[in-house]
Design an enzyme around this catalytic site. Structure first.
Site, PDB file in Angstrom:
ATOM      1  N   SER A  45      39.593  30.750  44.673  1.00  0.00           N
ATOM      2  CA  SER A  45      38.365  30.328  45.343  1.00  0.00           C
ATOM      3  C   SER A  45      38.685  29.204  46.311  1.00  0.00           C
ATOM      4  O   SER A  45      39.654  28.452  46.120  1.00  0.00           O
ATOM      5  CB  SER A  45      37.345  29.822  44.317  1.00  0.00           C
ATOM      6  N   ASP A 101      36.371  40.718  25.790  1.00  0.00           N
ATOM      7  CA  ASP A 101      36.301  39.279  26.018  1.00  0.00           C
ATOM      8  C   ASP A 101      37.682  38.855  26.482  1.00  0.00           C
ATOM      9  O   ASP A 101      38.626  38.792  25.690  1.00  0.00           O
ATOM     10  CB  ASP A 101      35.914  38.563  24.728  1.00  0.00           C
ATOM     11  N   VAL A 102      37.824  38.590  27.777  1.00  0.00           N
ATOM     12  CA  VAL A 102      39.153  38.325  28.320  1.00  0.00           C
ATOM     13  C   VAL A 102      39.721  36.972  27.888  1.00  0.00           C
ATOM     14  O   VAL A 102      40.888  36.677  28.166  1.00  0.00           O
ATOM     15  CB  VAL A 102      39.163  38.431  29.861  1.00  0.00           C
ATOM     16  N   TYR A 161      36.078  24.180  37.517  1.00  0.00           N
ATOM     17  CA  TYR A 161      36.270  25.411  38.295  1.00  0.00           C
ATOM     18  C   TYR A 161      37.367  25.228  39.342  1.00  0.00           C
ATOM     19  O   TYR A 161      38.221  26.104  39.526  1.00  0.00           O
ATOM     20  CB  TYR A 161      34.941  25.778  38.962  1.00  0.00           C
ATOM     21  N   ALA A 162      37.353  24.091  40.023  1.00  0.00           N
ATOM     22  CA  ALA A 162      38.372  23.815  41.038  1.00  0.00           C
ATOM     23  C   ALA A 162      39.763  23.762  40.416  1.00  0.00           C
ATOM     24  O   ALA A 162      40.729  24.308  40.971  1.00  0.00           O
ATOM     25  CB  ALA A 162      38.056  22.507  41.758  1.00  0.00           C
ATOM     26  N   ALA A 213      40.746  25.227  37.655  1.00  0.00           N
ATOM     27  CA  ALA A 213      41.120  26.581  37.231  1.00  0.00           C
ATOM     28  C   ALA A 213      41.568  27.419  38.419  1.00  0.00           C
ATOM     29  O   ALA A 213      42.585  28.122  38.358  1.00  0.00           O
ATOM     30  CB  ALA A 213      39.948  27.245  36.521  1.00  0.00           C
ATOM     31  N   LYS A 214      40.814  27.358  39.510  1.00  0.00           N
ATOM     32  CA  LYS A 214      41.132  28.190  40.670  1.00  0.00           C
ATOM     33  C   LYS A 214      42.386  27.717  41.395  1.00  0.00           C
ATOM     34  O   LYS A 214      43.099  28.528  42.009  1.00  0.00           O
ATOM     35  CB  LYS A 214      39.943  28.233  41.630  1.00  0.00           C
ATOM     36  N   GLY A 246      35.819  41.585  34.823  1.00  0.00           N
ATOM     37  CA  GLY A 246      34.568  41.110  35.399  1.00  0.00           C
ATOM     38  C   GLY A 246      34.016  42.147  36.362  1.00  0.00           C
ATOM     39  O   GLY A 246      33.421  41.836  37.383  1.00  0.00           O
TER      40      GLY A 246
END
Length: 253
Positions: free
Chosen positions: A143, A64-65, A155-156, A158-159, A14
C-alpha cells in the site's frame, strides 16, 4: 475469455470482495482456474459461482489466513483439487486505524498478523509446490501507506514489511523460476476505504472527493484497475520482473 493464464491455477486470498474479487475475476477471465479464498466460505463460494456463470473456472475456500495450519491445509486442498499451484495473490488485509497513543496492542497485532504474517504462511505453503514445478508467480498487496500515513502505524508497518518480504523472497525463490512482486495501491474505492472514511467522521463519497483532490489524476482507483496490474505481474508478460514494488496510485506523492 483470454488465454494468458490457460492451464494455470491461482490462489487469491481475501478474494471475496474489493481488489481480491476483481483480481479473481480478471485471472479467471484470462483462463486461470481460481481458488477464491476468504474468511467466509459462503462469500468465496458465491464469487466462485459468479465467475463460473460468466464462463470461468473457480472454487471457493474458507480459510483464516492468520492460522498457519489452516493455510497449509487450504493450500494442500487446492493442489489436491486442481493438481498444481502456479500463482499466489496475497491480498487479504484489514485495517484497525487509530493514533499511536490510543492504539491497542490487540489492534497492532491483528493488523500485523492479517496483513503480513499471513503472507509468510501463504508463501511458505505455496513455495514447495512452485519449487517442485520450477515455476511460480507470487504477488503481494502492499500500500502507499507503507510510506507513512497518520492513524495507521500498524497498517503502514505491515505494508512496509510486505515490501521487505517481497524483495527477500525474490532472492530466495528466483533460482527456481519463481517471481515475487508487490503492488502498492493508493486510494481505491472499496469497503475498506469506506470504513476509513467512517473512522474519520466522513462519508465514502466525501472522502473519495478529498482523496481525488490530492491525486494528480484527480480521481480514486477502482478495484479493477489494481487487478489489471496484479494480473500483469502474475503473468508471463512479467517474466523478468521480480523483487519489485509497483505503486499504482494515480501519481500521488
Amino acid at each position: 475469455m483470454g488465454s494468458r493464464f490457460a492451464g494455470r491455477v491461482a490462489i487469491v486470498t481475501g478474494g471475496a470482495q474489493g481488489i481480491g474479487a476483481a483480481t479473481a475475476k480478471r485471472l479467471a477471465s484470462e483462463g486461470a482456474t481460481v481458488a477464491v479464498v476468504d474468511l467466509s466460505v459462503e462469500k468465496s463460494a458465491a464469487l466462485a459461482k459468479e465467475i463460473s456463470a460468466e464462463g470461468g473456472t473457480a472454487a471457493g475456500y474458507g480459510c483464516d489466513v492468520t492460522d498457519e495450519a489452516a493455510v497449509h491445509a487450504m493450500t494442500e486442498q487446492v493442489v489436491a483439487d486442481f493438481g498444481r499451484l502456479d500463482v499466489l495473490i496475497n491480498n487479504a488485509g484489514i485495517t484497525r486505524d487509530d493514533l499511536l497513543y490510543k492504539m491497542s496492542a490487540a489492534d497492532w497485532h491483528a493488523v500485523l498478523n492479517t496483513n503480513l504474517t499471513s503472507m509468510f504462511y501463504c508463501c511458505q505453503a505455496a513455495q514447495k509446490h512452485m519449487v517442485a514445478g520450477k515455476y511460480g508467480k507470487i504477488v503481494n498487496l502492499s500500500s502507499r501507506s507503507a510510506l507513512g500515513n497518520r492513524g495507521q502505524v500498524n497498517y503502514a508497518a505491515a505494508k512496509a514489511g510486505v515490501q521487505g518480504l517481497t524483495a527477500t523472497l525474490s532472492i530466495e525463490l528466483g533460482p527456481f523460476n519463481i517471481c515475487v512482486n508487490a503492488v502498492a495501491p493508493g486510494y481505491v474505492a472499496t469497503a475498506m476505504t469506506a470504513a476509513t472514511a467512517e473512522r474519520v467522521g466522513s462519508s465514502a463519497e466525501a472522502h473519495q472527493k478529498w482523496a481525488s483532490e490530492h491525486t494528480p489524476l484527480r480521481r480514486v482507483a477502482q478495484p479493477e484497475e489494481i487487478a489489471s496490474v496484479v494480473a500483469f505481474l502474475a503473468s508471463d508478460d512479467a517474466s523478468f520482473v521480480t523483487g519489485q514494488t509497483l505503486y499504482v496510485n494515480g501519481g500521488a506523492r
